[in-house]
Design a protein around this motif. Sequence first.
Motif, PDB file in Angstrom:
ATOM      1  N   ILE A  43       0.850  -1.184   0.000  1.00  0.00           N
ATOM      2  CA  ILE A  43       0.000   0.000   0.000  1.00  0.00           C
ATOM      3  C   ILE A  43       0.883   1.229   0.000  1.00  0.00           C
ATOM      4  O   ILE A  43       2.026   1.188   0.450  1.00  0.00           O
ATOM      5  CB  ILE A  43      -0.934  -0.009   1.246  1.00  0.00           C
ATOM      6  N   GLY A  44       0.351   2.328  -0.524  1.00  0.00           N
ATOM      7  CA  GLY A  44       1.068   3.594  -0.459  1.00  0.00           C
ATOM      8  C   GLY A  44       0.626   4.380   0.761  1.00  0.00           C
ATOM      9  O   GLY A  44      -0.541   4.308   1.168  1.00  0.00           O
ATOM     10  N   ASP A  45       1.524   5.145   1.353  1.00  0.00           N
ATOM     11  CA  ASP A  45       1.167   5.883   2.570  1.00  0.00           C
ATOM     12  C   ASP A  45       0.501   7.223   2.269  1.00  0.00           C
ATOM     13  O   ASP A  45       0.190   7.976   3.188  1.00  0.00           O
ATOM     14  CB  ASP A  45       2.398   6.099   3.458  1.00  0.00           C
ATOM     15  N   SER A  46       0.267   7.516   0.979  1.00  0.00           N
ATOM     16  CA  SER A  46      -0.365   8.793   0.636  1.00  0.00           C
ATOM     17  C   SER A  46      -1.760   8.612   0.037  1.00  0.00           C
ATOM     18  O   SER A  46      -2.335   9.562  -0.496  1.00  0.00           O
ATOM     19  CB  SER A  46       0.518   9.562  -0.355  1.00  0.00           C
ATOM     20  N   ASN A  47      -2.298   7.414   0.114  1.00  0.00           N
ATOM     21  CA  ASN A  47      -3.614   7.135  -0.454  1.00  0.00           C
ATOM     22  C   ASN A  47      -4.692   7.886   0.344  1.00  0.00           C
ATOM     23  O   ASN A  47      -4.967   7.570   1.498  1.00  0.00           O
ATOM     24  CB  ASN A  47      -3.882   5.630  -0.416  1.00  0.00           C
ATOM     25  N   SER A  48      -5.301   8.873  -0.292  1.00  0.00           N
ATOM     26  CA  SER A  48      -6.250   9.718   0.433  1.00  0.00           C
ATOM     27  C   SER A  48      -7.483   8.951   0.900  1.00  0.00           C
ATOM     28  O   SER A  48      -8.151   9.361   1.855  1.00  0.00           O
ATOM     29  CB  SER A  48      -6.670  10.912  -0.439  1.00  0.00           C
ATOM     30  N   VAL A  74      -3.470   6.649  10.182  1.00  0.00           N
ATOM     31  CA  VAL A  74      -3.468   5.876   8.937  1.00  0.00           C
ATOM     32  C   VAL A  74      -2.460   4.735   9.033  1.00  0.00           C
ATOM     33  O   VAL A  74      -2.759   3.589   8.692  1.00  0.00           O
ATOM     34  CB  VAL A  74      -3.140   6.786   7.732  1.00  0.00           C
ATOM     35  N   LEU A  75      -1.266   5.034   9.533  1.00  0.00           N
ATOM     36  CA  LEU A  75      -0.232   4.007   9.663  1.00  0.00           C
ATOM     37  C   LEU A  75      -0.615   2.967  10.712  1.00  0.00           C
ATOM     38  O   LEU A  75      -0.368   1.768  10.535  1.00  0.00           O
ATOM     39  CB  LEU A  75       1.108   4.656  10.016  1.00  0.00           C
ATOM     40  N   GLN A  76      -1.234   3.418  11.794  1.00  0.00           N
ATOM     41  CA  GLN A  76      -1.693   2.469  12.813  1.00  0.00           C
ATOM     42  C   GLN A  76      -2.756   1.553  12.234  1.00  0.00           C
ATOM     43  O   GLN A  76      -2.802   0.352  12.539  1.00  0.00           O
ATOM     44  CB  GLN A  76      -2.266   3.230  14.015  1.00  0.00           C
ATOM     45  N   GLY A  77      -3.599   2.093  11.359  1.00  0.00           N
ATOM     46  CA  GLY A  77      -4.617   1.284  10.705  1.00  0.00           C
ATOM     47  C   GLY A  77      -4.012   0.186   9.843  1.00  0.00           C
ATOM     48  O   GLY A  77      -4.534  -0.934   9.783  1.00  0.00           O
ATOM     49  N   ILE A  78      -2.891   0.496   9.189  1.00  0.00           N
ATOM     50  CA  ILE A  78      -2.202  -0.518   8.386  1.00  0.00           C
ATOM     51  C   ILE A  78      -1.698  -1.643   9.289  1.00  0.00           C
ATOM     52  O   ILE A  78      -1.891  -2.830   9.001  1.00  0.00           O
ATOM     53  CB  ILE A  78      -1.027   0.116   7.617  1.00  0.00           C
ATOM     54  N   VAL A  79      -1.090  -1.284  10.389  1.00  0.00           N
ATOM     55  CA  VAL A  79      -0.521  -2.267  11.312  1.00  0.00           C
ATOM     56  C   VAL A  79      -1.612  -3.106  11.973  1.00  0.00           C
ATOM     57  O   VAL A  79      -1.402  -4.284  12.305  1.00  0.00           O
ATOM     58  CB  VAL A  79       0.341  -1.538  12.368  1.00  0.00           C
ATOM     59  N   ASN A  80      -2.770  -2.534  12.141  1.00  0.00           N
ATOM     60  CA  ASN A  80      -3.859  -3.224  12.833  1.00  0.00           C
ATOM     61  C   ASN A  80      -4.391  -4.445  12.089  1.00  0.00           C
ATOM     62  O   ASN A  80      -5.203  -5.205  12.640  1.00  0.00           O
ATOM     63  CB  ASN A  80      -5.018  -2.264  13.107  1.00  0.00           C
ATOM     64  N   GLY A 150      -3.976  16.241  -3.220  1.00  0.00           N
ATOM     65  CA  GLY A 150      -5.149  16.529  -4.033  1.00  0.00           C
ATOM     66  C   GLY A 150      -5.650  15.256  -4.678  1.00  0.00           C
ATOM     67  O   GLY A 150      -4.860  14.368  -4.984  1.00  0.00           O
ATOM     68  N   GLY A 151      -6.952  15.158  -4.866  1.00  0.00           N
ATOM     69  CA  GLY A 151      -7.500  13.971  -5.509  1.00  0.00           C
ATOM     70  C   GLY A 151      -7.265  12.726  -4.680  1.00  0.00           C
ATOM     71  O   GLY A 151      -7.694  12.634  -3.530  1.00  0.00           O
ATOM     72  N   GLU A 152      -6.528  11.775  -5.242  1.00  0.00           N
ATOM     73  CA  GLU A 152      -6.317  10.488  -4.574  1.00  0.00           C
ATOM     74  C   GLU A 152      -5.060  10.456  -3.706  1.00  0.00           C
ATOM     75  O   GLU A 152      -4.719   9.423  -3.161  1.00  0.00           O
ATOM     76  CB  GLU A 152      -6.240   9.372  -5.618  1.00  0.00           C
TER      77      GLU A 152
END
Length: 275
Positions: A43-48, A74-80, A150-152
């Motif tokens: 996953i990318g860490d900038s995905n809006s 957002v990063l904690q959500g990835i780890v979860n 901006g955007g995504e």
Amino acid sequence: MKSIVWLASYPKSGNTWLRVFLANYIINSDKPVPINDVHKIGIGDSNSKAYQMVMKKQFDPTNPQLCAKVRPAVLQGIVNNKADVNLVKTHNENGAAFGTRLVPPELTRSAIYIMRNPLDMILSYANHYNMTIDAAIEGIARKSNTLRGGGESAFQFLGTWSNHVIGWTKARKFPVLTLRYEDMLANPDEEFARVIEHLGLPIDLERLDRSVKFSEFKELQKQEDETNFVEKSDTQERFFRSGTSGQWKNELTQEQVDQIIRDHGRVMKKYGYEV
């Protein structure tokens, strides 16, 4: 839980190439993984969209302070997700923005960092972001340099090329595998084997050779000719331009070369980029 393995680089330094290789090695198909399926292995860490999910209300990706504030969640959500390893692409520097640590060591297992000679990188950077080369040179020497949200995409905090390289390669709180784009071109099997070893995956030489072949530049160009690559900017004619090194010798003026060396010469020399 420390599960994030960062796939980190300054923009246009080989990050996509690395992820295409990993997708082919991990998925282990008998044909090349489509370039638009690369996201399946990370996953990318900038995905809006991820920021929007965390906010649970309207998220403004053009607000840099808000992007920095929401980033830890957002990063904690990835780890979860409880996975042992989460591959996360990033162009952010290993530093801070608006008081927020961009790369939290408490969530980080390790990192793979790719650097590229800035004399070559600047050509792809200017093309990708629809800038003049002079504006790009000024940008990568600015501590406040960002990729506007901006955007995504949420804001990404780059800083200078030199600080970016030092911040990642000299990180002390987690292991970092450092790769040079030029070494990847010269010895792809050897360099990508280091990647596999770093990730703790078994090295299968036949699988490695096939994955290297499936991620060759000519294969990526072929796929881009046949489909619209989602990471290509609206202003680019194509994302995969040349995949070579040394182009700067024919495309940069002496004044431009001198400016990049003034700005980054110390770090360039440290990593073998001598003119």
